[in-house]
Enzyme design. Structure first.
Site, mmCIF file in Angstrom:
data_model
loop_
_atom_site.group_PDB
_atom_site.id
_atom_site.type_symbol
_atom_site.label_atom_id
_atom_site.label_comp_id
_atom_site.label_asym_id
_atom_site.label_seq_id
_atom_site.Cartn_x
_atom_site.Cartn_y
_atom_site.Cartn_z
ATOM 1 N N LYS A 103 -0.145 5.171 8.402
ATOM 2 C CA LYS A 103 0.390 5.504 7.066
ATOM 3 C C LYS A 103 -0.734 5.496 6.036
ATOM 4 O O LYS A 103 -0.855 6.409 5.212
ATOM 5 C CB LYS A 103 1.462 4.485 6.669
ATOM 6 C CG LYS A 103 1.902 4.581 5.224
ATOM 7 C CD LYS A 103 2.341 3.249 4.629
ATOM 8 C CE LYS A 103 1.297 2.193 4.588
ATOM 9 N NZ LYS A 103 1.573 0.999 3.820
ATOM 10 N N THR A 142 0.876 -1.184 0.000
ATOM 11 C CA THR A 142 0.000 0.000 0.000
ATOM 12 C C THR A 142 0.906 1.224 0.000
ATOM 13 O O THR A 142 1.530 1.530 1.020
ATOM 14 C CB THR A 142 -0.891 -0.005 1.258
ATOM 15 O OG1 THR A 142 -1.564 -1.257 1.331
ATOM 16 C CG2 THR A 142 -1.919 1.119 1.206
ATOM 17 N N LYS A 192 -7.406 1.169 -3.255
ATOM 18 C CA LYS A 192 -6.895 0.720 -1.950
ATOM 19 C C LYS A 192 -6.945 1.854 -0.913
ATOM 20 O O LYS A 192 -7.306 1.634 0.250
ATOM 21 C CB LYS A 192 -5.465 0.199 -2.126
ATOM 22 C CG LYS A 192 -4.767 -0.202 -0.849
ATOM 23 C CD LYS A 192 -5.409 -1.383 -0.167
ATOM 24 C CE LYS A 192 -4.676 -1.743 1.118
ATOM 25 N NZ LYS A 192 -5.438 -2.693 1.937
#
Ligand code: NAD
Length: 306
Positions: A246, A96, A171
């Site tokens: 994150k 990711t 995502k």
């Protein structure tokens, strides 16, 4: 038999590469962490000392690394993947890393004359172990069939989200929802405990009510509520708190880029950041509940209902 290289053999990379071996691929692996290398070797991965060595003669390369910084270094750096593979090999990043990093990597791949696809995943370590991940591919149309074939052994749903950057976009949006759910599940669990609710009974109520969500059912923050959850295993990751923070940062960056409001992501990020500052970075993200309970105890010790 086809050979692939796998860079990043952590919580996700280990079980994912195992499915590739079960599907008949030979896997050459690289990780900077000796423990990860040892676990991978036990699994049957041929551990290599460098990325360049692992890339020699392979048909495809997968990366499953923490952030865009490591992925860019490993793929586009000197002696990296793009410099070391044969031109017809396919490079798939499953990490990711967000939209901007994906954009930069597609540009680097184009300059190097390499085939690159982003294919971030959802489903957690549970999905990685079971081979039931959802993949979100972002790449040029001519490469989709090959990328889907390579991902098939690890996934239940392999989607072509769209062209370059679309996989990371999907995502980032998915994890905006998931991250906010994890944070609110932790808040709700801390509150429920303060109100004297039986967490197991509340779980049974909530999964049959409007509060139901995937993270509540699979990653329930209450200790002992769901036996297979990280909370029932000492809050050991799972999905580390700093990785979830994150992901929320990536959603905040994306929101800023296109002018979208992402206020709930900002709020969830702030409470996760506070938990990280108190030492929770490498624990599972649901360990946020521990900081929330501690703070409630300090704020109003007399208010807890027995
Ligand atoms: P992890 O920290 O367990 O694994 C990452 C691995 O990469 C580690 O073993 C680390 O040593 C290795 N590494 C770091 N820098 C490296 C480098 N330069 N060269 C080689 N190896 C290097 O993380 P994870 O949980 O496996 O997550 C990996 C990615 O997948 C992240 O982007 C994460 O956001 C994403 N993700 C995680 C989950 C989850 O539930 N854990 C679910 C979906 C997506």
């Amino acid at each position: 038999m086809k050979t692939i290289a796998w860079i990043g053999l952590g919580f996700m990379g280990i079980p994912m590469s195992k499915h590739m071996m079960n599907a008949g691929y030979t896997v050459k692996g690289v990780d900077i962490d000796p423990v990860a290398r040892e676990n991978a070797a036990k699994n049957g991965v041929q551990v290599c000392a460098t990325v360049a060595e692992a890339c020699q003669g392979v048909d495809a390369v997968f990366t499953m690394l923490p952030t865009g910084t490591e992925v860019k270094e490993v793929l586009a750096g000197p002696d990296g993947v793009f410099a070391s593979i044969k031109p017809e090999a396919v490079v798939i990043d499953c990490s990711t890393i967000g939209i901007e990093n994906a954009r930069s990597l597609h540009a680097s791949a184009k300059r190097a004359g390499r085939i690159f696809a982003e294919a971030p995943v959802s489903g957690g370590t549970e999905g990685a172990i079971d081979g039931t991940l959802t993949f979100m591919i972002g790449c040029e149309d001519p490469h989709v069939a090959r990328v889907k074939e390579l991902l098939a052994p690890m996934g239940e749903y392999v989607a072509h989200a769209g062209g370059p950057e679309a996989g990371q976009a999907a995502k980032v949006v998915n994890n905006l929802i998931m991250g906010v759910c994890v944070a609110v599940n932790c808040e709700a669990t801390a509150l429920a405990e303060r109100l004297g609710l039986n967490l197991k009974e509340f779980f049974e109520i909530a999964i049959r009510s409007t509060a139901d969500n995937w993270t509540f059912r699979v990653w329930n923050p209450g200790e002992g509520v769901v036996p297979s959850s990280p909370a029932s295993k000492g809050y050991k990751a799972g999905f580390k708190t700093w990785l979830l923070a994150k992901d929320l940062t990536l959603a905040m960056d994306a929101g800023r880029e296109v002018g979208a409001t992402i206020a709930t992501a900002e709020a969830a990020h702030a409470i996760l950041k506070n938990h990280i500052d108190k030492g929770g970075a490498d624990l599972d993200a649901t360990s946020l509940v521990l900081t929330l309970k501690e703070e409630a105890e300090k704020a109003a010790p007399q208010k807890a209902i027995a």
